[in-house]
Write a protein that holds these residues in place. Structure first.
Motif, mmCIF file in Angstrom:
data_model
loop_
_atom_site.group_PDB
_atom_site.id
_atom_site.type_symbol
_atom_site.label_atom_id
_atom_site.label_comp_id
_atom_site.label_asym_id
_atom_site.label_seq_id
_atom_site.Cartn_x
_atom_site.Cartn_y
_atom_site.Cartn_z
ATOM 1 N N THR A 173 -6.675 5.234 -5.109
ATOM 2 C CA THR A 173 -6.322 6.309 -4.278
ATOM 3 C C THR A 173 -7.365 7.065 -3.267
ATOM 4 O O THR A 173 -8.237 7.864 -4.026
ATOM 5 C CB THR A 173 -5.426 7.404 -4.741
ATOM 6 N N TYR A 174 -7.259 6.780 -2.052
ATOM 7 C CA TYR A 174 -8.228 7.598 -1.095
ATOM 8 C C TYR A 174 -7.481 8.285 -0.126
ATOM 9 O O TYR A 174 -6.379 8.842 -0.370
ATOM 10 C CB TYR A 174 -8.998 6.476 -0.433
ATOM 11 N N ASN A 175 -8.171 8.790 0.894
ATOM 12 C CA ASN A 175 -7.445 9.855 1.816
ATOM 13 C C ASN A 175 -6.145 9.371 2.365
ATOM 14 O O ASN A 175 -5.195 9.805 2.280
ATOM 15 C CB ASN A 175 -8.257 10.320 2.982
ATOM 16 N N ALA A 176 -6.425 8.303 3.062
ATOM 17 C CA ALA A 176 -5.024 7.463 3.568
ATOM 18 C C ALA A 176 -4.518 6.330 3.107
ATOM 19 O O ALA A 176 -3.491 5.872 3.527
ATOM 20 C CB ALA A 176 -5.356 7.334 5.248
ATOM 21 N N PHE A 177 -5.209 5.786 2.258
ATOM 22 C CA PHE A 177 -4.794 4.466 1.472
ATOM 23 C C PHE A 177 -5.031 4.188 -0.042
ATOM 24 O O PHE A 177 -5.894 5.011 -0.384
ATOM 25 C CB PHE A 177 -5.797 3.221 2.374
ATOM 26 N N ASP A 214 -4.667 -12.129 -8.563
ATOM 27 C CA ASP A 214 -5.866 -12.531 -7.849
ATOM 28 C C ASP A 214 -5.937 -11.864 -6.383
ATOM 29 O O ASP A 214 -6.220 -12.428 -5.457
ATOM 30 C CB ASP A 214 -6.237 -13.741 -7.873
ATOM 31 N N THR A 215 -5.098 -10.615 -6.290
ATOM 32 C CA THR A 215 -5.052 -9.993 -5.069
ATOM 33 C C THR A 215 -5.557 -8.673 -4.763
ATOM 34 O O THR A 215 -5.666 -7.829 -5.927
ATOM 35 C CB THR A 215 -3.405 -10.060 -4.612
ATOM 36 N N VAL A 216 -5.638 -8.050 -3.832
ATOM 37 C CA VAL A 216 -5.850 -6.512 -3.595
ATOM 38 C C VAL A 216 -4.979 -6.442 -2.141
ATOM 39 O O VAL A 216 -4.770 -7.065 -1.496
ATOM 40 C CB VAL A 216 -7.404 -6.490 -2.945
ATOM 41 N N THR A 217 -4.451 -5.089 -2.626
ATOM 42 C CA THR A 217 -3.184 -4.805 -1.624
ATOM 43 C C THR A 217 -3.720 -3.413 -0.908
ATOM 44 O O THR A 217 -4.252 -2.524 -1.799
ATOM 45 C CB THR A 217 -1.940 -4.565 -2.120
ATOM 46 N N VAL A 218 -3.836 -3.084 0.473
ATOM 47 C CA VAL A 218 -4.297 -1.663 0.963
ATOM 48 C C VAL A 218 -2.902 -1.260 1.504
ATOM 49 O O VAL A 218 -2.350 -1.855 2.302
ATOM 50 C CB VAL A 218 -5.242 -2.241 2.034
ATOM 51 N N GLU A 219 -2.506 -0.062 0.706
ATOM 52 C CA GLU A 219 -1.249 0.416 1.194
ATOM 53 C C GLU A 219 -1.528 1.623 1.973
ATOM 54 O O GLU A 219 -2.274 2.456 1.696
ATOM 55 C CB GLU A 219 -0.643 0.816 0.032
ATOM 56 N N ASP A 220 -0.771 1.970 3.093
ATOM 57 C CA ASP A 220 -0.846 3.041 3.725
ATOM 58 C C ASP A 220 -0.209 4.255 3.108
ATOM 59 O O ASP A 220 0.734 4.242 2.739
ATOM 60 C CB ASP A 220 -0.129 2.984 5.000
ATOM 61 N N GLU A 221 -0.934 5.251 2.862
ATOM 62 C CA GLU A 221 -0.607 6.383 1.990
ATOM 63 C C GLU A 221 0.729 7.038 2.762
ATOM 64 O O GLU A 221 1.461 7.641 2.131
ATOM 65 C CB GLU A 221 -1.533 7.205 1.834
ATOM 66 N N PHE A 222 0.773 6.875 4.043
ATOM 67 C CA PHE A 222 1.876 7.664 4.806
ATOM 68 C C PHE A 222 3.119 6.974 5.328
ATOM 69 O O PHE A 222 3.775 7.567 5.801
ATOM 70 C CB PHE A 222 1.186 8.594 5.910
ATOM 71 N N ASP A 223 2.790 5.847 5.043
ATOM 72 C CA ASP A 223 3.898 4.616 5.646
ATOM 73 C C ASP A 223 3.969 3.553 4.556
ATOM 74 O O ASP A 223 3.438 2.506 4.219
ATOM 75 C CB ASP A 223 3.711 4.157 6.848
ATOM 76 N N VAL A 224 5.037 3.719 3.658
ATOM 77 C CA VAL A 224 5.228 2.657 2.390
ATOM 78 C C VAL A 224 5.444 1.363 2.795
ATOM 79 O O VAL A 224 5.236 0.435 1.989
ATOM 80 C CB VAL A 224 6.215 3.397 1.327
ATOM 81 N N GLY A 259 -11.947 2.712 9.082
ATOM 82 C CA GLY A 259 -11.813 4.233 9.054
ATOM 83 C C GLY A 259 -12.300 5.094 7.969
ATOM 84 O O GLY A 259 -12.501 5.841 8.007
ATOM 85 N N GLU A 260 -11.939 4.313 6.736
ATOM 86 C CA GLU A 260 -12.037 5.034 5.550
ATOM 87 C C GLU A 260 -13.221 4.543 4.507
ATOM 88 O O GLU A 260 -13.751 5.390 3.531
ATOM 89 C CB GLU A 260 -10.554 5.038 4.679
ATOM 90 N N LEU A 261 -13.516 3.037 4.543
ATOM 91 C CA LEU A 261 -14.540 2.611 3.767
ATOM 92 C C LEU A 261 -15.881 3.419 4.111
ATOM 93 O O LEU A 261 -16.507 3.529 5.141
ATOM 94 C CB LEU A 261 -14.603 1.083 3.847
ATOM 95 N N ASN A 262 -16.546 3.880 2.979
ATOM 96 C CA ASN A 262 -18.071 4.221 2.971
ATOM 97 C C ASN A 262 -18.864 3.601 2.131
ATOM 98 O O ASN A 262 -18.393 2.862 1.188
ATOM 99 C CB ASN A 262 -18.048 5.866 3.058
ATOM 100 N N GLY A 263 -19.926 4.062 1.893
ATOM 101 C CA GLY A 263 -20.981 3.684 0.926
ATOM 102 C C GLY A 263 -20.379 3.777 -0.496
ATOM 103 O O GLY A 263 -20.582 2.834 -1.385
ATOM 104 N N GLU A 314 -7.756 -0.780 9.330
ATOM 105 C CA GLU A 314 -7.771 0.581 9.518
ATOM 106 C C GLU A 314 -8.657 1.097 8.126
ATOM 107 O O GLU A 314 -9.522 1.963 8.149
ATOM 108 C CB GLU A 314 -6.504 1.233 9.360
ATOM 109 N N PHE A 315 -8.478 0.471 7.057
ATOM 110 C CA PHE A 315 -9.156 1.111 5.746
ATOM 111 C C PHE A 315 -10.798 0.626 5.789
ATOM 112 O O PHE A 315 -11.599 1.344 5.893
ATOM 113 C CB PHE A 315 -8.537 0.483 4.470
#
Length: 86
Positions: free
Chosen positions: A42-46, A55-65, A17-21, A13-14
Motif C-alpha cells: 500500500t502506497y500513497n494513492a495506489f 502470475d499477475t500484478v494489479t495496480v489499484e487506485d486507493e481512491f476509486d475501487v 507519479g508515485e514510483l521512486n527508487g 499513473e503509478f
C-alpha cells in the motif's frame, strides 16, 4: 469542440507519479522472492498486490475501487526497470 483527455490507467499513473527508487527496489525485491502466494503493498494513492499463482500484478487506485490495471508479473518487472525516477 475540445475533447477531454482520457483518464490514464492506474498503472501509468503509478509508474509516472508515485514510483521512486525506494518503491522500485521494494517491488523488484518482492517479485524476485515471490515463489508462491501473494504480497500486498500500500502506497500513497495506489495498492499493488503481487500474485504468484496468477502470475499477475494489479495496480489499484486507493481512491476509486473501480480503477485498476492488471499485468503479467514479468511485464511489471520490466516496466519497473524501464521507468526513470520522477
Amino acid at each position: 469542440m475540445v475533447i477531454a483527455d482520457m483518464p490514464r490507467p492506474p498503472l501509468d499513473e503509478f509508474l509516472t507519479g508515485e514510483l521512486n527508487g525506494y518503491i522500485r527496489a521494494q517491488l523488484l525485491t518482492a517479485i524476485e522472492q515471490l515463489q508462491t502466494g501473494r504480497r500486498y503493498f500500500t502506497y500513497n494513492a495506489f495498492n499493488v498486490p503481487l500474485d504468484a499463482e496468477a502470475d499477475t500484478v494489479t495496480v489499484e487506485d486507493e481512491f476509486d475501487v473501480d480503477r485498476q490495471s492488471t499485468v503479467a508479473l514479468e511485464e511489471f518487472r520490466k516496466l519497473l526497470l524501464a521507468v526513470e525516477d520522477s
